[in-house]
Enzyme design. Sequence first.
Site, PDB file in Angstrom:
ATOM      1  N   ASP A 404       0.834  -1.267  -0.019  1.00  0.00           N
ATOM      2  CA  ASP A 404      -0.159  -0.040   0.057  1.00  0.00           C
ATOM      3  C   ASP A 404       0.794   1.247   0.080  1.00  0.00           C
ATOM      4  OD1 ASP A 404      -2.287   1.512   0.452  1.00  0.00           O
ATOM      5  OD2 ASP A 404      -1.459   1.816   2.646  1.00  0.00           O
ATOM      6  N   LYS A 405       0.704   2.329  -0.483  1.00  0.00           N
ATOM      7  CA  LYS A 405       1.644   3.366  -0.881  1.00  0.00           C
ATOM      8  C   LYS A 405       1.427   4.202   0.486  1.00  0.00           C
ATOM      9  CE  LYS A 405       0.636   7.244  -2.990  1.00  0.00           C
ATOM     10  NZ  LYS A 405       0.918   8.507  -1.903  1.00  0.00           N
ATOM     11  N   THR A 406       0.484   4.940   0.713  1.00  0.00           N
ATOM     12  CA  THR A 406       0.444   5.924   1.836  1.00  0.00           C
ATOM     13  C   THR A 406       0.844   5.178   2.982  1.00  0.00           C
ATOM     14  OG1 THR A 406      -1.183   7.168   0.613  1.00  0.00           O
ATOM     15  CG2 THR A 406      -0.998   7.648   2.813  1.00  0.00           C
ATOM     16  N   THR A 552      -2.722   1.766  -4.968  1.00  0.00           N
ATOM     17  CA  THR A 552      -2.891   3.019  -4.210  1.00  0.00           C
ATOM     18  C   THR A 552      -4.239   3.663  -4.530  1.00  0.00           C
ATOM     19  OG1 THR A 552      -1.997   5.332  -3.541  1.00  0.00           O
ATOM     20  CG2 THR A 552      -1.340   4.253  -5.666  1.00  0.00           C
ATOM     21  N   LYS A 580      -8.405  -3.772  -4.113  1.00  0.00           N
ATOM     22  CA  LYS A 580      -7.331  -4.350  -3.686  1.00  0.00           C
ATOM     23  C   LYS A 580      -7.500  -5.921  -3.548  1.00  0.00           C
ATOM     24  CE  LYS A 580      -5.400  -0.374  -1.220  1.00  0.00           C
ATOM     25  NZ  LYS A 580      -4.970   0.071  -0.057  1.00  0.00           N
TER      26      LYS A 580
END
Length: 711
Positions: A404-406, A552, A580
């Site tokens: 996951d990016k954040t 993301t 996701k």
Amino acid sequence: MEPHHSEHEKHQHSTSSENTHHAHMHHHKKADEHSEMNHDHGNHQHGEHNHAGHEGGGHDHHEHHAHMIEDFKKRFWISMLITLPIVVMAPMIQELLNFEFRFNGDRYVQFALSTIVFFYGGWPFLKGLKDEIKDKAPGMMTLIALAISVAYFYSSAVVFGLEGKIFFWELVSLIDIMLLGHWIEMKSVMGASNALQELAKLMPSEAHLVKDNGETEDVNIKDLEEGDVILVKPGEKIPADGEVKEGKSHVNESMLTGESKPVAKKEGDELIGGSVNDKGSLKVTVRHTGEDSYLNKVVKMVSEAQEANSKTQNFANKAAVWLFYVALGSGIITLIVWSAIGKEFEYSLERMVTVMIISCPHALGLAIPLVVAISTAVSAKKGLLIRNRTAFENSRKISTIIFDKTGTLTKGEFGVTRFESVSEDYSKEEILKIAAALEANSEHPIATGILKKVEELELKFEESKDFENITGKGVEGKLNDKKVNIVSPGYLKEQNIDLPEGAFQDEVETVVFLLVNDELKGYIALADEIREDAFEAVKTLKEQNIKVLMATGDNEKTAKAVSDKLQLDGYYAEVLPEDKQQIIKDLQSKKEVVAMTGDGVNDAPALAQANIGIAVGSGTDVAAATADIVLVNSNPKDIAALILFGSATYKKMVQNLFWSAGYNIIAIPLAAGVLAPIGIILSPAVGAVLMSLSTVIVAVNAQLLKKQMKV
């Protein structure tokens, strides 16, 4: 959904850095877009301990697990105390240690004490036998129950007249060691907080209901109905999904959507129950309550995942199945062969019993639990909390990892990346100081980022006056009688002010401009920065031949920029939470073993779906509660270390099973009497010494694992 492969595709986009300051339109995930998702989820939710036939589920799982640990501990200590006199009275121990302690009726005392240990200490195994047979899945419990039952009933028959030897001390020592092993194991895998309780905690219990006369009344959120109007004060959690009726504010949805920027909310915008209101007051029309709410749908998904717990047999259990059949087969063959060659029934029976007791190695009871306990403890010290050891052992099989990016690959907060002056009147630092003077009055994430940078550089700034937030344009105020504005690129275009050269260097950045008396003096670029450790983590994972992907909710441009910088194998942008999970399902259908990392409630279903769910600790408790492994320090480098250590742990388990079962390979044929024709037959005493030796080897080998954790 196919990932974008960074190296192949170049996406053309108009400069979207015109995100107007103080009214950033961000990719907003609507509550009703979160459709219900189903997923089956291996045995992820609970570190499996189907030892006493117990499968975890529901709210009281944590308490139940704690109660079981206490139960095993109590049974171990009580059985251990009763074992001491049995061992002292055992003829074989007396022969070994060369002392004598006999009295009339000593056999009956041994029988009475052994009966207590058999039924009290052996109860979890006898109960486990019943459950495993009922499930047609013999395993560790069946093996232990078989060995202790054969030893107990045969020895009891000898006490009351059958010709043969008594095996009481072998019986009680086997029960003690197995209780100890299970106690160590369960204690080390305990640590699961209940995901559903964590989710429920996100919702406030009361709401301020606005009545027709304009007054407010505090009501239980269960009593809210669609169409009700509620007041949400600054800093409060939003009690239900709804729509802004009146007021403006920023709302932090990161707990629910994983999105790092607080989202600006005005009249008509949607709100998700459980998100946190910032500084403004909002009047909200309730849209979804109870079952229909976004949070409830996530609760439902997680509980479905728990119910779909597959009873994946763990490693030691698989070995135990084989040993069970070996024990049963060898015992029966021993009895048949000795009877067939003309030995009396008592002798043949004694050989059979010896084989069946020896088939259940003490070392097997400790082989895996010791490795589990040590790897769990060592990992915890290094910031890896293992909640599901099967997933941990399987980390060596990972072929694809989705980040996951954040908050995982990036820091999850705005930071100033560059600041420049475009005027000879002001230095770089002065641009930052003037911006800080103005932004000190604002609560916006960009303001927070600027003030943090000023603090970092230990710069002093003056106080501004007449602060005003001009919707969609930026902020305005007065400093030393000069008009100062901080504005978006869009505002400059409107005013026909040319954008300074070099202002836009990186698509990840948001750039704001400083005007003094309507003249451009400088600019500040901010971004959700990529973590330093992310580069090293990606490199290590790729060296292990693991594909590294990113999913993301952010826009295509930002996602591509992060992916290119980190040299990822691909990325998915503008992903909704249910996507996701679908991405993981698609990869799994291609026979990929998928690990997923995440930190928001929106990641919980995906963490559950993945073969291995890794929660980063700076996220929410619920993400941690549905994950198999929790990274306390949110450091992506730890993920690479985790995979390497998972592999080392697995190897240690294989070695230990080899040592404990290897003892059997030698002991069973000797106990059965294969070498009897040349005068070699394994006496129970020698068997006991061999058994102790393999237990010691297993224990020492497990300790060596500490040397292999090089995080």
